[in-house]
Write a protein that holds these residues in place. Structure first.
Motif, PDB file in Angstrom:
ATOM      1  N   ASP A 248       0.441  92.141  53.722  1.00 41.92           N
ATOM      2  CA  ASP A 248       0.819  93.628  53.691  1.00 41.92           C
ATOM      3  C   ASP A 248       1.155  93.930  52.265  1.00 41.92           C
ATOM      4  OD1 ASP A 248       2.584  96.121  53.730  1.00 41.92           O
ATOM      5  OD2 ASP A 248       2.540  95.908  55.943  1.00 41.92           O
ATOM      6  N   ILE A 249       0.530  95.046  51.549  1.00 44.81           N
ATOM      7  CA  ILE A 249       0.939  95.348  49.947  1.00 44.81           C
ATOM      8  C   ILE A 249       2.417  95.795  49.922  1.00 44.81           C
ATOM      9  CG2 ILE A 249       0.093  97.518  50.381  1.00 44.81           C
ATOM     10  CD1 ILE A 249      -1.085  97.325  47.239  1.00 44.81           C
ATOM     11  N   ASN A 250       2.993  96.460  51.048  1.00 46.01           N
ATOM     12  CA  ASN A 250       4.078  97.084  50.652  1.00 46.01           C
ATOM     13  C   ASN A 250       5.436  96.242  50.916  1.00 46.01           C
ATOM     14  OD1 ASN A 250       3.222  99.658  50.548  1.00 46.01           O
ATOM     15  ND2 ASN A 250       2.637  99.708  52.668  1.00 46.01           N
ATOM     16  N   THR A 251       5.157  95.356  51.897  1.00 44.43           N
ATOM     17  CA  THR A 251       6.277  94.129  52.145  1.00 44.43           C
ATOM     18  C   THR A 251       5.988  92.873  51.495  1.00 44.43           C
ATOM     19  OG1 THR A 251       5.180  93.347  54.286  1.00 44.43           O
ATOM     20  CG2 THR A 251       6.430  95.237  54.547  1.00 44.43           C
ATOM     21  N   ARG A 252       4.727  92.441  51.046  1.00 43.28           N
ATOM     22  CA  ARG A 252       4.483  91.312  50.621  1.00 43.28           C
ATOM     23  C   ARG A 252       4.576  90.427  51.420  1.00 43.28           C
ATOM     24  NH1 ARG A 252       2.913  91.438  45.399  1.00 43.28           N
ATOM     25  NH2 ARG A 252       3.229  89.485  45.052  1.00 43.28           N
ATOM     26  N   LYS A 253       4.302  90.519  52.814  1.00 45.56           N
ATOM     27  CA  LYS A 253       4.305  89.490  53.737  1.00 45.56           C
ATOM     28  C   LYS A 253       3.038  89.410  54.387  1.00 45.56           C
ATOM     29  CE  LYS A 253       9.075  90.400  55.243  1.00 45.56           C
ATOM     30  NZ  LYS A 253      10.084  90.925  56.293  1.00 45.56           N
ATOM     31  N   MET A 254       2.719  88.177  55.265  1.00 47.63           N
ATOM     32  CA  MET A 254       1.606  87.920  55.768  1.00 47.63           C
ATOM     33  C   MET A 254       1.998  87.882  57.229  1.00 47.63           C
ATOM     34  SD  MET A 254      -0.599  85.164  53.251  1.00 47.63           S
ATOM     35  CE  MET A 254       0.535  83.620  53.637  1.00 47.63           C
ATOM     36  N   ALA A 255       1.184  88.725  57.973  1.00 50.86           N
ATOM     37  CA  ALA A 255       1.099  88.624  59.358  1.00 50.86           C
ATOM     38  C   ALA A 255       0.375  87.844  60.165  1.00 50.86           C
ATOM     39  CB  ALA A 255       0.905  90.219  59.973  1.00 50.86           C
ATOM     40  N   PHE A 256       0.656  87.235  61.220  1.00 51.69           N
ATOM     41  CA  PHE A 256      -0.244  86.314  62.145  1.00 51.69           C
ATOM     42  C   PHE A 256      -1.124  87.321  62.776  1.00 51.69           C
ATOM     43  CE2 PHE A 256       3.571  83.696  61.380  1.00 51.69           C
ATOM     44  CZ  PHE A 256       3.018  82.515  61.670  1.00 51.69           C
TER      45      PHE A 256
END
Length: 206
Positions: free
Chosen positions: A54-62
């Protein structure tokens, strides 16, 4: 069909043929599930995940999960600064680790919450033209401790094809980040027309 470790070229050729149906998927999550199914058919592991960034949160979702805790993990998020898979995504490199307990990059957060014990991992970044869309991670090889070079090649190929498909065939594809050179180039490029096409890439040698 499980991969024949003595014939990785055959497994790559089979993966190439199976990927021709990737264009039938309509969303990133569907594409992630499709590619993960191929990966876990070719490489015998206990679990696997496709993480989408996710470009906004800089997280990766399962986004797609296979294994004992699949339902509990689907939709959860991991910071891109954490874990071996986060390192693979940030650095743009495939990584095989035979014993995660000896690797300081390993993040045990999801093992602790799900009761699953990670022993070995194989990760590959989902990248296309300098853009990172996430990573694929396979966990706990069933036969032997070490992932082979052939298996590294397979997961890298699948990850690259998924990245190209997301970038060129799905609308509103947003990468997590770009390296500086590609980010500067993107500022002056005209918008790209999205086309529905089959995944590109040279057919692996048999």
């Amino acid at each position: 069909m499980m991969i024949d470790e003595l014939d990785p070229n055959k497994a790559l050729a089979e993966a190439f043929e199976e990927l021709q149906d990737l264009f039938l998927t309509q969303t990133q999550d569907e594409a992630a599930e499709f590619v993960l199914n191929i990966a876990t058919k070719k490489i015998a592991v206990e679990a696997g995940t496709v993480f989408l960034a996710d470009i906004n949160t800089r997280k990766m979702a399962f986004a797609a999960v296979k294994g004992p805790n699949a339902e509990a993990l689907r939709g959860q998020e991991l910071q891109m600064t954490k874990g071996i898979v986060g390192f693979a995504a940030r650095e743009g490199a495939a990584i095989a680790v035979a014993d995660v307990a000896k690797d300081p990059r390993f993040c045990s957060d999801f093992d602790q919450t799900g009761g699953f014990v990670t022993k070995s991992v194989l990760c590959a970044p989902i990248q296309f033209e300098g853009r990172t869309f996430g990573a694929i991670e396979l966990v706990n090889k069933k036969k032997g401790d070490m992932f082979t070079q052939g298996e590294i090649n397979i997961i890298s190929y699948l990850a690259s094809q998924l990245a190209e498909f997301i970038a060129t065939s799905l609308p509103s594809a947003e990468p997590d980040f770009m390296d500086e050179d590609h980010a500067q180039q993107a500022k002056v490029k005209q918008p790209v027309t999205i086309k529905k096409v089959k995944p590109k890439g040279k057919k692996p040698a048999r």
